[in-house]
Design an enzyme around this catalytic site. Sequence first.
Site, short mmCIF file in Angstrom:
data_model
loop_
_atom_site.label_atom_id
_atom_site.label_comp_id
_atom_site.label_asym_id
_atom_site.label_seq_id
_atom_site.Cartn_x
_atom_site.Cartn_y
_atom_site.Cartn_z
N ASP A 82 -34.35 -65.91 -18.78
CA ASP A 82 -32.91 -65.93 -19.18
C ASP A 82 -32.17 -67.22 -19.26
OD1 ASP A 82 -30.91 -64.88 -20.85
OD2 ASP A 82 -29.92 -63.86 -19.14
N HIS A 98 -35.79 -72.05 -25.99
CA HIS A 98 -36.94 -71.41 -25.89
C HIS A 98 -38.19 -72.20 -25.63
CE1 HIS A 98 -34.58 -67.90 -26.81
NE2 HIS A 98 -34.43 -68.16 -27.85
N LEU A 157 -54.98 -63.84 -11.25
CA LEU A 157 -53.89 -63.41 -11.44
C LEU A 157 -53.73 -62.49 -12.63
CD1 LEU A 157 -50.55 -63.63 -11.07
CD2 LEU A 157 -50.88 -65.86 -12.37
C1 FPP Z 1 -33.51 -65.32 -22.94
O1 FPP Z 1 -32.88 -66.09 -23.18
C2 FPP Z 1 -35.17 -65.51 -23.46
C3 FPP Z 1 -35.70 -64.63 -24.46
C4 FPP Z 1 -35.28 -63.88 -25.15
C5 FPP Z 1 -37.19 -65.39 -24.62
C6 FPP Z 1 -37.82 -65.75 -23.51
C7 FPP Z 1 -39.42 -66.17 -24.09
C8 FPP Z 1 -39.72 -67.52 -23.55
C9 FPP Z 1 -39.30 -68.27 -22.57
C10 FPP Z 1 -41.14 -67.83 -24.09
C11 FPP Z 1 -41.98 -66.67 -24.11
C12 FPP Z 1 -43.36 -67.00 -24.20
C13 FPP Z 1 -44.65 -66.26 -24.28
C14 FPP Z 1 -45.73 -66.79 -24.18
C15 FPP Z 1 -44.39 -64.74 -24.47
P1 FPP Z 1 -31.47 -66.25 -24.00
O2 FPP Z 1 -31.89 -66.47 -25.46
O3 FPP Z 1 -31.25 -64.68 -24.09
O4 FPP Z 1 -30.46 -67.04 -23.35
P2 FPP Z 1 -28.99 -67.00 -23.57
O5 FPP Z 1 -28.60 -65.89 -22.83
O6 FPP Z 1 -28.59 -68.26 -22.88
O7 FPP Z 1 -28.50 -67.02 -25.02
#
Ligand code: FPP
Length: 249
Positions: free
Chosen positions: A27, A44, A138
Amino acid sequence: MSIKKDEELLKLVKKNEIPAHVAVIMDGNGRWAKNKGLPRIAGHKAGMDTLREIISCAAEIGIKVMTFYAFSTENWKRPPWEVKYLMKLPEEYLQKELCTLMEKNVVIKAIGDLSRLPRKTLSAVNYALESTRNNTGLTINFALNYGGRTEIVDAVKQIAQKVVEGNLDINKIDSHIFAEHLYMRGVPDPDLLIRPSGELRISNFLLWQIAYTEMWFTRILWPDFNREHFLRAINEYQKRDRRFGGINK
Ligand code: FPP
């Protein structure tokens, strides 16, 4: 991190008490991007680099299972352009990383309702599942279109169906039978759950499985989270006194 500091941290981590299963709520990508005056998708993308670093560290220290929350059943509420990008991420990540993951002997798995994923995302995921199926190192579970409540409701439906069809005695249902109907059958519950970004909540992640999981929260945003933070989390976990409702002798 300097090599010396890394070595010191590695020494602090007790090799015989490595958590078997670590779950992570990735997050803070959006806030990280906003702080830098960048579009949310840049956050992201940076989050994907963190993912790579943490997977590599987990494999190195001998963690058996890592579960990453990549997209929740509630994330569909985001603007369509962001959903589209988030759906492209697994494809991009797996295309780039599959060779390295094979070299590291990693097994890729996915949990969640995959039926709603776009065709290209699903085929990239399926290709990775198939390619890594016989690896023995893993295991990485990617939670994609995952919701803890949906998972529990689905398990209840499967169990009810078996009872109705006369294939399961209602009196035999217990927490072990129940867990066999969840997405991660046979996988030990997470020992440790890490949530960066300063939020102090679970957000519908692994609701059943985290009954006795140790929680580790940090204000660091996921794109800034690194190997050093991860090793610190493991080290702090190792200092916890896990009693599972019992008492220490
Ligand atoms: C939350 O941050 C993050 C997500 C919803 C996406 C996380 C995904 C990745 C880091 C990459 C995933 C990759 C694969 C291979 C599956 P947010 O957008 O809610 O952050 P904020 O709360 O600051 O807005």
